[in-house]
Design a protein around this motif. Structure first.
Motif, PDB file in Angstrom:
ATOM      1  N   ARG A 119       0.802  -1.133   0.134  1.00 64.27           N
ATOM      2  CA  ARG A 119       0.125   0.169   0.178  1.00 64.27           C
ATOM      3  C   ARG A 119       1.007   1.065   0.030  1.00 64.27           C
ATOM      4  NH1 ARG A 119      -4.239   1.589   5.091  1.00 64.27           N
ATOM      5  NH2 ARG A 119      -4.631   3.622   3.826  1.00 64.27           N
ATOM      6  N   ALA A 120       1.773   1.116   0.679  1.00 65.37           N
ATOM      7  CA  ALA A 120       2.757   2.421   0.854  1.00 65.37           C
ATOM      8  C   ALA A 120       3.814   2.487  -0.707  1.00 65.37           C
ATOM      9  CB  ALA A 120       4.019   1.758   1.550  1.00 65.37           C
ATOM     10  N   ILE A 121       3.934   1.601  -1.383  1.00 71.26           N
ATOM     11  CA  ILE A 121       4.641   1.972  -2.494  1.00 71.26           C
ATOM     12  C   ILE A 121       3.043   2.402  -3.777  1.00 71.26           C
ATOM     13  CG2 ILE A 121       6.011   1.036  -4.605  1.00 71.26           C
ATOM     14  CD1 ILE A 121       7.164  -0.665  -2.590  1.00 71.26           C
ATOM     15  N   ALA A 122       2.220   1.724  -3.155  1.00 74.66           N
ATOM     16  CA  ALA A 122       1.075   2.021  -4.703  1.00 74.66           C
ATOM     17  C   ALA A 122       0.831   3.135  -4.074  1.00 74.66           C
ATOM     18  CB  ALA A 122      -0.214   0.791  -3.976  1.00 74.66           C
ATOM     19  N   GLU A 123       0.204   4.100  -2.896  1.00 72.02           N
ATOM     20  CA  GLU A 123       0.233   4.838  -2.830  1.00 72.02           C
ATOM     21  C   GLU A 123       0.626   6.199  -3.941  1.00 72.02           C
ATOM     22  OE1 GLU A 123      -1.471   6.888   1.735  1.00 72.02           O
ATOM     23  OE2 GLU A 123       0.842   6.241   0.879  1.00 72.02           O
ATOM     24  N   PRO A 124       1.595   6.699  -4.315  1.00 75.82           N
ATOM     25  CA  PRO A 124       2.221   7.979  -4.957  1.00 75.82           C
ATOM     26  C   PRO A 124       1.195   7.197  -6.720  1.00 75.82           C
ATOM     27  CG  PRO A 124       3.925   6.768  -4.044  1.00 75.82           C
ATOM     28  CD  PRO A 124       2.880   6.227  -3.257  1.00 75.82           C
ATOM     29  N   LEU A 125       1.779   5.551  -6.619  1.00 74.86           N
ATOM     30  CA  LEU A 125       0.956   5.473  -8.072  1.00 74.86           C
ATOM     31  C   LEU A 125      -0.257   5.402  -8.614  1.00 74.86           C
ATOM     32  CD1 LEU A 125       2.800   1.461  -8.272  1.00 74.86           C
ATOM     33  CD2 LEU A 125       3.444   3.706  -9.472  1.00 74.86           C
ATOM     34  N   ARG A 126      -1.602   5.684  -7.371  1.00 69.27           N
ATOM     35  CA  ARG A 126      -2.760   6.208  -7.591  1.00 69.27           C
ATOM     36  C   ARG A 126      -2.609   7.744  -7.362  1.00 69.27           C
ATOM     37  NH1 ARG A 126      -3.689   1.744  -3.909  1.00 69.27           N
ATOM     38  NH2 ARG A 126      -4.392  -0.641  -5.449  1.00 69.27           N
ATOM     39  N   LEU A 127      -1.975   8.145  -6.776  1.00 68.53           N
ATOM     40  CA  LEU A 127      -2.115  10.052  -6.850  1.00 68.53           C
ATOM     41  C   LEU A 127      -1.917  10.309  -7.619  1.00 68.53           C
ATOM     42  CD1 LEU A 127      -2.534  12.736  -4.971  1.00 68.53           C
ATOM     43  CD2 LEU A 127       0.374  12.520  -4.185  1.00 68.53           C
ATOM     44  N   HIS A 128      -0.032  10.123  -8.233  1.00 64.30           N
ATOM     45  CA  HIS A 128      -0.327  10.135  -9.965  1.00 64.30           C
ATOM     46  C   HIS A 128      -0.776   9.915 -11.176  1.00 64.30           C
ATOM     47  CE1 HIS A 128       2.594  13.905  -7.848  1.00 64.30           C
ATOM     48  NE2 HIS A 128       2.981  12.806  -7.359  1.00 64.30           N
ATOM     49  N   GLY A 129      -1.033   8.834 -10.495  1.00 58.90           N
ATOM     50  CA  GLY A 129      -2.202   8.188 -12.008  1.00 58.90           C
ATOM     51  C   GLY A 129      -0.984   7.685 -13.069  1.00 58.90           C
ATOM     52  N   ILE A 130       0.096   7.391 -12.543  1.00 56.68           N
ATOM     53  CA  ILE A 130       0.944   6.047 -13.476  1.00 56.68           C
ATOM     54  C   ILE A 130       0.996   4.587 -14.081  1.00 56.68           C
ATOM     55  CG2 ILE A 130       3.313   5.464 -12.712  1.00 56.68           C
ATOM     56  CD1 ILE A 130       2.801   7.855 -11.888  1.00 56.68           C
ATOM     57  N   ILE A 171      13.282   3.118  -1.629  1.00 53.43           N
ATOM     58  CA  ILE A 171      13.721   3.555  -3.516  1.00 53.43           C
ATOM     59  C   ILE A 171      12.997   3.016  -3.835  1.00 53.43           C
ATOM     60  CG2 ILE A 171      15.418   2.799  -4.836  1.00 53.43           C
ATOM     61  CD1 ILE A 171      18.114   2.823  -2.303  1.00 53.43           C
ATOM     62  N   ALA A 172      12.247   2.203  -4.468  1.00 56.12           N
ATOM     63  CA  ALA A 172      11.205   1.996  -4.749  1.00 56.12           C
ATOM     64  C   ALA A 172      10.145   2.484  -4.828  1.00 56.12           C
ATOM     65  CB  ALA A 172      10.809   0.335  -4.589  1.00 56.12           C
ATOM     66  N   ARG A 173       9.376   3.140  -3.514  1.00 53.89           N
ATOM     67  CA  ARG A 173       8.598   4.186  -3.478  1.00 53.89           C
ATOM     68  C   ARG A 173       8.970   5.514  -4.626  1.00 53.89           C
ATOM     69  NH1 ARG A 173       5.650   7.439   0.206  1.00 53.89           N
ATOM     70  NH2 ARG A 173       3.494   6.862   0.244  1.00 53.89           N
ATOM     71  N   ALA A 174      10.462   5.919  -4.256  1.00 54.04           N
ATOM     72  CA  ALA A 174      10.742   7.114  -5.117  1.00 54.04           C
ATOM     73  C   ALA A 174      10.919   6.307  -6.318  1.00 54.04           C
ATOM     74  CB  ALA A 174      12.217   7.383  -4.583  1.00 54.04           C
ATOM     75  N   LEU A 175      11.357   5.619  -6.671  1.00 52.51           N
ATOM     76  CA  LEU A 175      10.925   4.762  -7.962  1.00 52.51           C
ATOM     77  C   LEU A 175       9.553   5.012  -8.467  1.00 52.51           C
ATOM     78  CD1 LEU A 175      13.797   2.477  -8.655  1.00 52.51           C
ATOM     79  CD2 LEU A 175      14.269   5.291  -9.129  1.00 52.51           C
ATOM     80  N   SER A 176       8.199   5.008  -7.769  1.00 53.34           N
ATOM     81  CA  SER A 176       6.998   4.715  -8.680  1.00 53.34           C
ATOM     82  C   SER A 176       6.996   5.390  -9.549  1.00 53.34           C
ATOM     83  CB  SER A 176       6.435   4.164  -7.338  1.00 53.34           C
ATOM     84  OG  SER A 176       6.669   5.611  -6.696  1.00 53.34           O
ATOM     85  N   VAL A 177       7.062   6.871  -9.451  1.00 52.18           N
ATOM     86  CA  VAL A 177       6.452   8.145 -10.172  1.00 52.18           C
ATOM     87  C   VAL A 177       7.772   8.280 -11.013  1.00 52.18           C
ATOM     88  CG1 VAL A 177       5.016   9.127  -8.527  1.00 52.18           C
ATOM     89  CG2 VAL A 177       8.028   9.440  -7.873  1.00 52.18           C
ATOM     90  N   ARG A 178       8.766   7.456 -11.227  1.00 54.10           N
ATOM     91  CA  ARG A 178       9.090   7.383 -12.471  1.00 54.10           C
ATOM     92  C   ARG A 178      10.499   8.934 -12.817  1.00 54.10           C
ATOM     93  NH1 ARG A 178       4.826   4.665 -16.405  1.00 54.10           N
ATOM     94  NH2 ARG A 178       5.093   2.368 -15.548  1.00 54.10           N
ATOM     95  N   PRO A 179      11.037   9.656 -11.638  1.00 54.40           N
ATOM     96  CA  PRO A 179      11.114  10.890 -11.169  1.00 54.40           C
ATOM     97  C   PRO A 179      13.305  10.500 -12.295  1.00 54.40           C
ATOM     98  CG  PRO A 179      11.711   9.356  -9.267  1.00 54.40           C
ATOM     99  CD  PRO A 179      11.068   8.507 -10.547  1.00 54.40           C
ATOM    100  N   LYS A 180      12.905  12.250 -12.432  1.00 54.91           N
ATOM    101  CA  LYS A 180      14.493  11.981 -13.636  1.00 54.91           C
ATOM    102  C   LYS A 180      15.685  12.563 -11.894  1.00 54.91           C
ATOM    103  CE  LYS A 180      11.766  14.505 -17.365  1.00 54.91           C
ATOM    104  NZ  LYS A 180      12.270  15.320 -18.376  1.00 54.91           N
ATOM    105  N   LEU A 181      15.334  12.788 -11.144  1.00 52.79           N
ATOM    106  CA  LEU A 181      16.829  12.950 -10.398  1.00 52.79           C
ATOM    107  C   LEU A 181      16.086  12.257  -8.483  1.00 52.79           C
ATOM    108  CD1 LEU A 181      18.959  14.656  -9.234  1.00 52.79           C
ATOM    109  CD2 LEU A 181      17.017  16.665  -8.299  1.00 52.79           C
ATOM    110  N   LEU A 182      16.810  11.542  -8.310  1.00 51.56           N
ATOM    111  CA  LEU A 182      16.518  11.339  -7.137  1.00 51.56           C
ATOM    112  C   LEU A 182      18.237  11.756  -6.175  1.00 51.56           C
ATOM    113  CD1 LEU A 182      14.983   8.644  -6.578  1.00 51.56           C
ATOM    114  CD2 LEU A 182      16.691   7.372  -6.439  1.00 51.56           C
ATOM    115  N   VAL A 183      17.439  12.373  -4.658  1.00 53.06           N
ATOM    116  CA  VAL A 183      18.742  12.859  -3.535  1.00 53.06           C
ATOM    117  C   VAL A 183      18.795  11.909  -2.776  1.00 53.06           C
ATOM    118  CG1 VAL A 183      18.618  14.806  -2.621  1.00 53.06           C
ATOM    119  CG2 VAL A 183      17.322  15.138  -4.303  1.00 53.06           C
ATOM    120  N   ALA A 184      19.412  11.281  -2.400  1.00 56.53           N
ATOM    121  CA  ALA A 184      20.159  10.351  -1.455  1.00 56.53           C
ATOM    122  C   ALA A 184      20.604  10.777  -0.245  1.00 56.53           C
ATOM    123  CB  ALA A 184      20.890   8.548  -2.165  1.00 56.53           C
TER     124      ALA A 184
END
Length: 335
Positions: A119-130, A171-184
């Motif tokens: 569910r934690a990973i699915a939230e941004p997928l649904r929010l942004h309609g990925i 990391i998976a949650r950050a990648l879920s919205v298919r970003p261009k920049l990752l800040v670690a």
């Protein structure tokens, strides 16, 4: 024509005001402020890994949060794909959030302990309609497998995972919205050495496979040397050296960089690089920083001229260092 950097930070300033006591306010004493970032500039190319390194309190984390828009900028510009995001309207900023994601130091505190991983990973997928709603579960499984976790991990809670596994979830949650920049931000500092290496390799593989751009913040020079192609060295809110990591670490041009490298623990403590002197003393207070070069109060080579602001000296190989003696420092013998 050179390709435009994905991210450009130009002359960035950030100060935090200190709370005044009632007495100080009544007496008209000026409100003091902490210098968190002063005239910081750097650029990161598409697909590049850029490291920010320095002691605790040097402004690394603040800089990462400024880039992500989590803090407001006092002066300067941050350009993402050529757009100054410090002047973006709310709608544009929401769109930018999808393009820039963060991997936190403590994955446990960044996950809801009462929410299953799926569910934690699915939230941004649904929010942004990925992906369409009927494909969310499949996408969650794909993301988990991409970061080295079984699809069955979606049914588990954060407390049921190890620290390394939780960081993979982050990391998976950050990648879920298919970003261009990752800040670690210190993303591996809390992990065991063997797990740390695995997560670093994962980040490097993801960067190459997905054409991600990585801004990696760490106090660990070994991690920066392993993962990052270019590096910016921070001291007391300022960037004192910038350039290709291999060149900066092999032949540092700023005394602070040289001292940091000399402070790395070695099996043989006498095996320092040439005439390097390990870093000594504590950083000055950011409330009352030294005039001129901020490092002069700890620099073994400081002279009277260091009481004036140092120039940003351009060096061969696309490097620069903010030091009056950058060329002499870089050319000092390293045995």
């Amino acid at each position: 024509m050179a390709e435009q950097p994905l991210l450009s930070v130009i002359g960035l300033d950030k100060y935090f005001l200190l709370r005044r006591s009632l007495v100080a306010g009544l007496m008209g004493q000026p409100q003091r402020r902490v210098q968190a970032a002063r005239d910081v500039s750097f650029a990161i190319g598409r697909g590049e890994s850029f490291g920010l390194v320095g002691e605790s309190g040097c402004g690394k984390t603040t800089l990462g949060r400024l880039v992500l828009g989590l803090l407001s900028v006092d002066d300067g510009a941050i350009r993402f794909e050529g757009q100054d995001i410090t002047k973006a309207d709310p709608a544009s900023r929401r769109a930018l959030r999808r393009q820039m994601q963060m991997v936190f130091q403590d994955p446990y505190s960044s996950l809801n302990p009462r929410m299953r991983i799926g569910r934690a990973i699915a939230e941004p997928l649904r929010l942004h309609g990925i992906v369409p709603a009927d494909q969310v579960e499949r996408e969650v499984a794909r993301l988990l497998e991409r970061v080295g976790l079984p699809a069955s991990a979606a049914n588990r809670y954060p407390s049921e995972l190890s620290g390394g596994q939780r960081q993979r979830v982050g990391i998976a949650r950050a990648l879920s919205v298919r970003p261009k920049l990752l800040v670690a931000d210190e993303a591996v500092s809390g992990l065991d050495v063997s797990v740390r290496a695995q997560v670093l390799n994962l980040l490097d593989d993801l960067r190459r496979d997905l054409d991600l751009t990585l801004l990696f913040i760490s106090h660990d020079l070994g991690v920066i040397e392993y993962l990052c192609e270019t590096v910016g060295v921070m001291y007391l809110g300022t960037m004192v050296e910038n350039g290709p990591t291999s060149a900066v670490f092999a032949q540092p041009a700023h005394p602070y960089t040289r001292a940091l490298l000399a402070s790395i623990p070695r099996a043989d403590p006498t095996a320092l690089r040439g005439d390097e002197t390990p870093l000594a003393g504590e950083p000055p207070s950011p409330v009352d920083p030294p005039s001129g070069c901020p490092f002069r109060t700890r620099c073994p080579d400081a002279q009277a001229i260091c009481e004036t602001p140092p120039p940003r000296v351009t060096l061969p190989g696309g490097r620069w260092a903010a030091c009056h003696f950058a060329v002499e420092t870089m050319n000092a013998p390293i045995q």
